[in-house]
Design a protein around this motif. Structure first.
Motif, mmCIF file in Angstrom:
data_model
loop_
_atom_site.group_PDB
_atom_site.id
_atom_site.type_symbol
_atom_site.label_atom_id
_atom_site.label_comp_id
_atom_site.label_asym_id
_atom_site.label_seq_id
_atom_site.Cartn_x
_atom_site.Cartn_y
_atom_site.Cartn_z
ATOM 1 N N GLN A 1 22.369 27.828 27.755
ATOM 2 C CA GLN A 1 22.498 29.290 27.378
ATOM 3 C C GLN A 1 24.004 29.572 27.883
ATOM 4 O O GLN A 1 24.259 29.300 29.224
ATOM 5 C CB GLN A 1 21.188 30.152 28.163
ATOM 6 C CG GLN A 1 21.311 31.490 27.467
ATOM 7 C CD GLN A 1 20.303 32.241 28.307
ATOM 8 O OE1 GLN A 1 19.460 31.816 29.240
ATOM 9 N NE2 GLN A 1 20.163 33.572 27.868
ATOM 10 N N ALA A 21 28.440 33.248 31.720
ATOM 11 C CA ALA A 21 27.608 32.517 32.772
ATOM 12 C C ALA A 21 26.829 31.456 32.114
ATOM 13 O O ALA A 21 26.163 31.790 31.006
ATOM 14 C CB ALA A 21 26.658 33.280 33.359
ATOM 15 N N SER A 23 23.870 28.336 31.635
ATOM 16 C CA SER A 23 22.926 27.715 32.377
ATOM 17 C C SER A 23 22.246 26.665 31.356
ATOM 18 O O SER A 23 22.365 26.621 30.210
ATOM 19 C CB SER A 23 21.485 28.727 32.836
ATOM 20 O OG SER A 23 21.386 29.286 31.502
ATOM 21 N N GLY A 24 21.251 25.859 31.913
ATOM 22 C CA GLY A 24 20.462 24.892 31.090
ATOM 23 C C GLY A 24 21.348 23.491 30.603
ATOM 24 O O GLY A 24 20.694 22.724 29.827
ATOM 25 N N ASN A 75 29.070 27.826 37.828
ATOM 26 C CA ASN A 75 28.489 27.664 36.450
ATOM 27 C C ASN A 75 29.248 28.852 35.450
ATOM 28 O O ASN A 75 28.611 29.485 34.502
ATOM 29 C CB ASN A 75 27.241 27.556 36.144
ATOM 30 C CG ASN A 75 26.449 26.284 36.613
ATOM 31 O OD1 ASN A 75 27.425 25.450 37.191
ATOM 32 N ND2 ASN A 75 25.358 26.115 36.379
ATOM 33 N N THR A 76 30.492 29.216 35.881
ATOM 34 C CA THR A 76 30.925 30.223 35.157
ATOM 35 C C THR A 76 32.458 30.033 34.532
ATOM 36 O O THR A 76 33.395 29.466 35.294
ATOM 37 C CB THR A 76 31.095 31.552 36.010
ATOM 38 O OG1 THR A 76 29.615 31.966 36.247
ATOM 39 C CG2 THR A 76 31.667 32.874 35.217
#
Length: 118
Positions: A1, A21, A23-24, A75-76
């Motif tokens: 995401q 940002a 994720s996943g 993670n950005t």
């Protein structure tokens, strides 16, 4: 995401910093890119950054004004946009792919609106 933030209204000549940002997925293993789509225009590449965070790629129209960077610990990915003009307006999308810096990308964000107007 992928979730973008930081868009908004800015005056010509102003600055904005976009964030995305992730994720996943294994963020540090992916190229990250920013693309935009202006009103009545096709989507276009803006900038991308290599997995290593060092190699960067820019569209000619933004070179010297925009800077892409990433923080693998957070993670950005970021897009610092300076000297904005009305032609920079549009929806900015964050995207990710493991093997390439430009389309086609595997993952996409929902976009954040950037408006440049006095």
């Amino acid at each position: 995401q992928l979730v973008e933030s930081g868009g908004g209204l800015v005056q010509p000549g102003g600055s904005l910093r976009l964030s995305c940002a992730a994720s996943g997925f294994a963020f540090s293993d992916y190229y990250m890119g920013w693309l935009r789509q202006g009103p009545g225009k096709e989507r276009e590449f803006v900038a991308a950054v290599h997995r290593n965070g060092i190699n960067t790629y820019y569209a000619d129209s933004v070179k010297g004004r925009f800077t892409i960077s990433r923080d693998n610990a957070k993670n950005t990915v970021y897009l610092q946009m300076n000297s904005l003009n009305p032609t920079d307006a549009g929806v900015y999308y964050c995207a990710a792919d493991r093997f390439r810096a430009q389309e086609p990308y595997t993952y996409w964000g929902q976009g954040t609106q950037v408006t440049v107007s006095s």
